[in-house]
Motif scaffolding. Structure first.
Motif, PDB file in Angstrom:
ATOM      1  N   LYS A 175       0.844  -1.210   0.000  1.00 18.49           N
ATOM      2  CA  LYS A 175       0.000   0.000   0.000  1.00 18.49           C
ATOM      3  C   LYS A 175       0.872   1.250   0.000  1.00 18.49           C
ATOM      4  O   LYS A 175       0.572   2.223  -0.695  1.00 18.49           O
ATOM      5  N   LEU A 176       1.947   1.223   0.799  1.00 16.68           N
ATOM      6  CA  LEU A 176       2.833   2.396   0.827  1.00 16.68           C
ATOM      7  C   LEU A 176       3.515   2.579  -0.529  1.00 16.68           C
ATOM      8  O   LEU A 176       3.707   3.703  -1.001  1.00 16.68           O
ATOM      9  N   HIS A 177       3.873   1.483  -1.172  1.00 15.68           N
ATOM     10  CA  HIS A 177       4.480   1.571  -2.495  1.00 15.68           C
ATOM     11  C   HIS A 177       3.502   2.222  -3.479  1.00 15.68           C
ATOM     12  O   HIS A 177       3.883   3.070  -4.282  1.00 15.68           O
ATOM     13  N   ALA A 178       2.234   1.835  -3.386  1.00 13.88           N
ATOM     14  CA  ALA A 178       1.216   2.370  -4.306  1.00 13.88           C
ATOM     15  C   ALA A 178       1.087   3.885  -4.180  1.00 13.88           C
ATOM     16  O   ALA A 178       0.756   4.561  -5.151  1.00 13.88           O
ATOM     17  N   VAL A 179       1.358   4.431  -2.990  1.00 15.71           N
ATOM     18  CA  VAL A 179       1.271   5.896  -2.831  1.00 15.71           C
ATOM     19  C   VAL A 179       2.663   6.539  -2.851  1.00 15.71           C
ATOM     20  O   VAL A 179       2.823   7.712  -2.523  1.00 15.71           O
ATOM     21  N   SER A 227       0.648  18.647  -4.759  1.00 14.25           N
ATOM     22  CA  SER A 227       0.094  17.560  -3.934  1.00 14.25           C
ATOM     23  C   SER A 227      -1.357  17.279  -4.301  1.00 14.25           C
ATOM     24  O   SER A 227      -1.802  16.130  -4.304  1.00 14.25           O
ATOM     25  N   LEU A 228      -2.074  18.335  -4.646  1.00 15.59           N
ATOM     26  CA  LEU A 228      -3.477  18.202  -5.027  1.00 15.59           C
ATOM     27  C   LEU A 228      -3.625  17.292  -6.249  1.00 15.59           C
ATOM     28  O   LEU A 228      -4.443  16.375  -6.268  1.00 15.59           O
ATOM     29  N   ALA A 229      -2.776  17.528  -7.238  1.00 18.52           N
ATOM     30  CA  ALA A 229      -2.831  16.707  -8.452  1.00 18.52           C
ATOM     31  C   ALA A 229      -2.418  15.269  -8.139  1.00 18.52           C
ATOM     32  O   ALA A 229      -3.007  14.318  -8.657  1.00 18.52           O
ATOM     33  N   VAL A 230      -1.414  15.122  -7.270  1.00 20.22           N
ATOM     34  CA  VAL A 230      -0.953  13.769  -6.903  1.00 20.22           C
ATOM     35  C   VAL A 230      -2.084  13.010  -6.212  1.00 20.22           C
ATOM     36  O   VAL A 230      -2.376  11.857  -6.555  1.00 20.22           O
ATOM     37  N   ILE A 231      -2.744  13.659  -5.254  1.00 24.72           N
ATOM     38  CA  ILE A 231      -3.831  12.997  -4.522  1.00 24.72           C
ATOM     39  C   ILE A 231      -4.979  12.659  -5.487  1.00 24.72           C
ATOM     40  O   ILE A 231      -5.542  11.564  -5.458  1.00 24.72           O
ATOM     41  N   GLY A 232      -5.303  13.596  -6.366  1.00 27.99           N
ATOM     42  CA  GLY A 232      -6.353  13.339  -7.357  1.00 27.99           C
ATOM     43  C   GLY A 232      -6.054  12.100  -8.185  1.00 27.99           C
ATOM     44  O   GLY A 232      -6.889  11.210  -8.338  1.00 27.99           O
ATOM     45  N   ASN A 233      -4.824  12.032  -8.695  1.00 28.38           N
ATOM     46  CA  ASN A 233      -4.439  10.868  -9.502  1.00 28.38           C
ATOM     47  C   ASN A 233      -4.470   9.582  -8.703  1.00 28.38           C
ATOM     48  O   ASN A 233      -4.870   8.532  -9.212  1.00 28.38           O
ATOM     49  N   LEU A 234      -4.043   9.670  -7.433  1.00 28.96           N
ATOM     50  CA  LEU A 234      -4.032   8.463  -6.602  1.00 28.96           C
ATOM     51  C   LEU A 234      -5.451   7.960  -6.344  1.00 28.96           C
ATOM     52  O   LEU A 234      -5.699   6.754  -6.338  1.00 28.96           O
ATOM     53  N   ILE A 235      -6.378   8.894  -6.117  1.00 26.28           N
ATOM     54  CA  ILE A 235      -7.771   8.496  -5.872  1.00 26.28           C
ATOM     55  C   ILE A 235      -8.270   7.688  -7.068  1.00 26.28           C
ATOM     56  O   ILE A 235      -8.877   6.628  -6.928  1.00 26.28           O
ATOM     57  N   ARG A 236      -7.974   8.172  -8.251  1.00 28.40           N
ATOM     58  CA  ARG A 236      -8.396   7.477  -9.480  1.00 28.40           C
ATOM     59  C   ARG A 236      -7.684   6.130  -9.622  1.00 28.40           C
ATOM     60  O   ARG A 236      -8.308   5.098  -9.868  1.00 28.40           O
ATOM     61  N   ARG A 237      -6.361   6.149  -9.433  1.00 31.44           N
ATOM     62  CA  ARG A 237      -5.588   4.924  -9.682  1.00 31.44           C
ATOM     63  C   ARG A 237      -5.894   3.842  -8.668  1.00 31.44           C
ATOM     64  O   ARG A 237      -5.995   2.655  -9.004  1.00 31.44           O
ATOM     65  N   ASP A 263      -9.222   2.222  -9.462  1.00 29.62           N
ATOM     66  CA  ASP A 263      -9.199   1.317 -10.610  1.00 29.62           C
ATOM     67  C   ASP A 263      -8.390   0.058 -10.303  1.00 29.62           C
ATOM     68  O   ASP A 263      -8.774  -1.043 -10.688  1.00 29.62           O
ATOM     69  N   ALA A 264      -7.274   0.226  -9.577  1.00 29.40           N
ATOM     70  CA  ALA A 264      -6.438  -0.941  -9.266  1.00 29.40           C
ATOM     71  C   ALA A 264      -7.173  -1.901  -8.332  1.00 29.40           C
ATOM     72  O   ALA A 264      -7.026  -3.122  -8.439  1.00 29.40           O
ATOM     73  N   LEU A 265      -7.977  -1.361  -7.414  1.00 27.97           N
ATOM     74  CA  LEU A 265      -8.683  -2.211  -6.442  1.00 27.97           C
ATOM     75  C   LEU A 265     -10.021  -2.707  -6.985  1.00 27.97           C
ATOM     76  O   LEU A 265     -10.673  -3.526  -6.355  1.00 27.97           O
ATOM     77  N   GLY A 266     -10.445  -2.199  -8.136  1.00 29.65           N
ATOM     78  CA  GLY A 266     -11.777  -2.521  -8.633  1.00 29.65           C
ATOM     79  C   GLY A 266     -12.834  -2.022  -7.655  1.00 29.65           C
ATOM     80  O   GLY A 266     -13.879  -2.647  -7.461  1.00 29.65           O
ATOM     81  N   ALA A 267     -12.561  -0.878  -7.024  1.00 37.99           N
ATOM     82  CA  ALA A 267     -13.480  -0.342  -6.019  1.00 37.99           C
ATOM     83  C   ALA A 267     -14.418   0.680  -6.660  1.00 37.99           C
ATOM     84  O   ALA A 267     -14.437   0.831  -7.889  1.00 37.99           O
ATOM     85  N   THR A 268     -15.194   1.336  -5.832  1.00 41.43           N
ATOM     86  CA  THR A 268     -16.048   2.446  -6.241  1.00 41.43           C
ATOM     87  C   THR A 268     -15.721   3.570  -5.263  1.00 41.43           C
ATOM     88  O   THR A 268     -15.520   3.288  -4.071  1.00 41.43           O
ATOM     89  N   SER A 269     -15.634   4.791  -5.748  1.00 39.76           N
ATOM     90  CA  SER A 269     -15.228   5.878  -4.855  1.00 39.76           C
ATOM     91  C   SER A 269     -16.200   7.039  -4.919  1.00 39.76           C
ATOM     92  O   SER A 269     -16.703   7.377  -5.987  1.00 39.76           O
ATOM     93  N   ILE A 270     -16.456   7.642  -3.762  1.00 36.31           N
ATOM     94  CA  ILE A 270     -17.282   8.840  -3.686  1.00 36.31           C
ATOM     95  C   ILE A 270     -16.432   9.935  -3.050  1.00 36.31           C
ATOM     96  O   ILE A 270     -15.884   9.741  -1.963  1.00 36.31           O
ATOM     97  N   VAL A 271     -16.313  11.041  -3.752  1.00 35.37           N
ATOM     98  CA  VAL A 271     -15.449  12.123  -3.305  1.00 35.37           C
ATOM     99  C   VAL A 271     -16.296  13.358  -3.027  1.00 35.37           C
ATOM    100  O   VAL A 271     -16.893  13.921  -3.942  1.00 35.37           O
ATOM    101  N   VAL A 272     -16.382  13.734  -1.766  1.00 36.72           N
ATOM    102  CA  VAL A 272     -17.066  14.974  -1.400  1.00 36.72           C
ATOM    103  C   VAL A 272     -16.057  16.102  -1.473  1.00 36.72           C
ATOM    104  O   VAL A 272     -14.994  16.025  -0.866  1.00 36.72           O
ATOM    105  N   THR A 273     -16.355  17.111  -2.267  1.00 40.32           N
ATOM    106  CA  THR A 273     -15.360  18.158  -2.463  1.00 40.32           C
ATOM    107  C   THR A 273     -16.006  19.427  -2.982  1.00 40.32           C
ATOM    108  O   THR A 273     -17.087  19.396  -3.546  1.00 40.32           O
ATOM    109  N   HIS A 274     -15.333  20.572  -2.760  1.00 34.17           N
ATOM    110  CA  HIS A 274     -15.761  21.730  -3.519  1.00 34.17           C
ATOM    111  C   HIS A 274     -14.671  22.139  -4.498  1.00 34.17           C
ATOM    112  O   HIS A 274     -14.680  23.218  -5.045  1.00 34.17           O
TER     113      HIS A 274
END
Ligand code: ADP
Length: 266
Positions: A124-128, A175-185, A188-199
């Motif tokens: 998990k640490l490697h993935a981030v 960091s914002l772009a990095v976190i955004g990309n990680l949320i997506r990646r 997709d890697a986990l085959g999960a579903t994600s809900i992002v509350v944000t403004h």
């Protein structure tokens, strides 16, 4: 296939204070979906309803075909185990190392041997991108790194559904772009579903599939990220283009300007 998360005519009030009403949402499996709206519009409350921390007063919240508010002890525990949560500011345990923060849910929720936990934490640490930072303490991390550790911890148990509450708050643009990309990646890697509350509109448009706009406790617009960035709906335009005035007024309700300025004159 049924959506992973389905809200039907959901209404919620804190005591006498209505916060959400007539909410309908269908979040398909595998997608990353943003819930956007101004402060106080009810976004965090929606996450709490989906995560089973709150119960709707009317309507139904279903996750993976189960009505969340009907889950009891054992089922509720198993449901929570399959949820990944990144709370606001991603609060880490300050007296635990990066490694132990990520290991925490694994030690808490599984009986895996320590050698396997070690490998899972390092994966998990490697993935981030922070396998090398495992021995650091939270106080030694930059804001962006701390958020990435919190992300690794949120996905430690390979959740089916990941809930993010304002994951971009307080981060610098890189960091914002990095976190955004990680949320997506990670999704997709986990085959999960994600809900992002944000403004944070611009970061979200780049990474999410669908967007729900919430205003005053109602869904006021819904569509793909592309549809929403081209939308002619006034509320969405104001939000997406950061316009000062629109359906959300710039001026707090006031008497007509002319009349006001004449006040005090003879
Ligand atoms: P958002 O996440 O969009 O900023 P919230 O869901 O946190 O909005 O809050 C929606 C409304 O509910 C706000 O007006 C807020 O003040 C109110 N609220 C939130 N939590 C509570 C609570 N525990 N008790 C009473 N009112 C609350």
């Amino acid at each position: 296939m049924s959506p992973l998360v389905e809200l039907t005519d959901v209404a919620f009030a804190y005591g006498e204070r209505p916060v959400l009403s007539g909410i309908n949402m269908a979040i398909p499996r595998g997608k990353v979906v943003a819930i956007m709206g101004g402060s106080g519009s009810g976004k965090t409350t929606l996450l709490r309803l989906i995560g089973g921390q709150l119960r709707p007063q009317a309507g139904q919240v279903k996750v993976a075909d189960r009505v969340v508010s009907e889950l009891r002890s054992g089922d509720l525990y198993r449901f929570r185990r399959r949820l990944g949560m990144l709370l606001q500011f991603g609060a880490l345990f300050t007296d635990l190392s990066v490694f132990d923060n990520v290991a925490f849910p694994l030690r808490e929720h599984t009986r895996l041997p320590e050698s396997l936990i070690r490998d899972l934490v390092l994966m998990k640490l490697h993935a981030v991108g922070l396998r090398g930072a495992r021995q650091l303490m939270p106080a030694e991390l930059s804001g962006g790194m701390a958020r990435r550790v919190a992300l690794a911890r949120a996905v430690a148990l390979d959740p089916m559904l990941i809930l993010y509450d304002e994951p971009f708050t307080g981060l610098d643009p890189i960091s914002l772009a990095v976190i955004g990309n990680l949320i997506r990646r990670l999704n997709d890697a986990l085959g999960a579903t994600s809900i992002v509350v944000t403004h944070d509109v611009h970061e979200s448009l780049a990474i999410v599939d669908d967007i729900y706009f919430v205003s005053e406790g109602r869904v006021v617009a819904h569509g793909t990220a592309a549809q929403m960035s081209d939308s002619a709906l006034p509320f969405v335009r104001q939000f997406v283009h950061g316009e000062m005035d629109g359906p959300v007024p710039f001026q707090y309700a006031a008497p007509p300007y002319g009349e006001d300025l004449r006040l005090g004159r003879p």
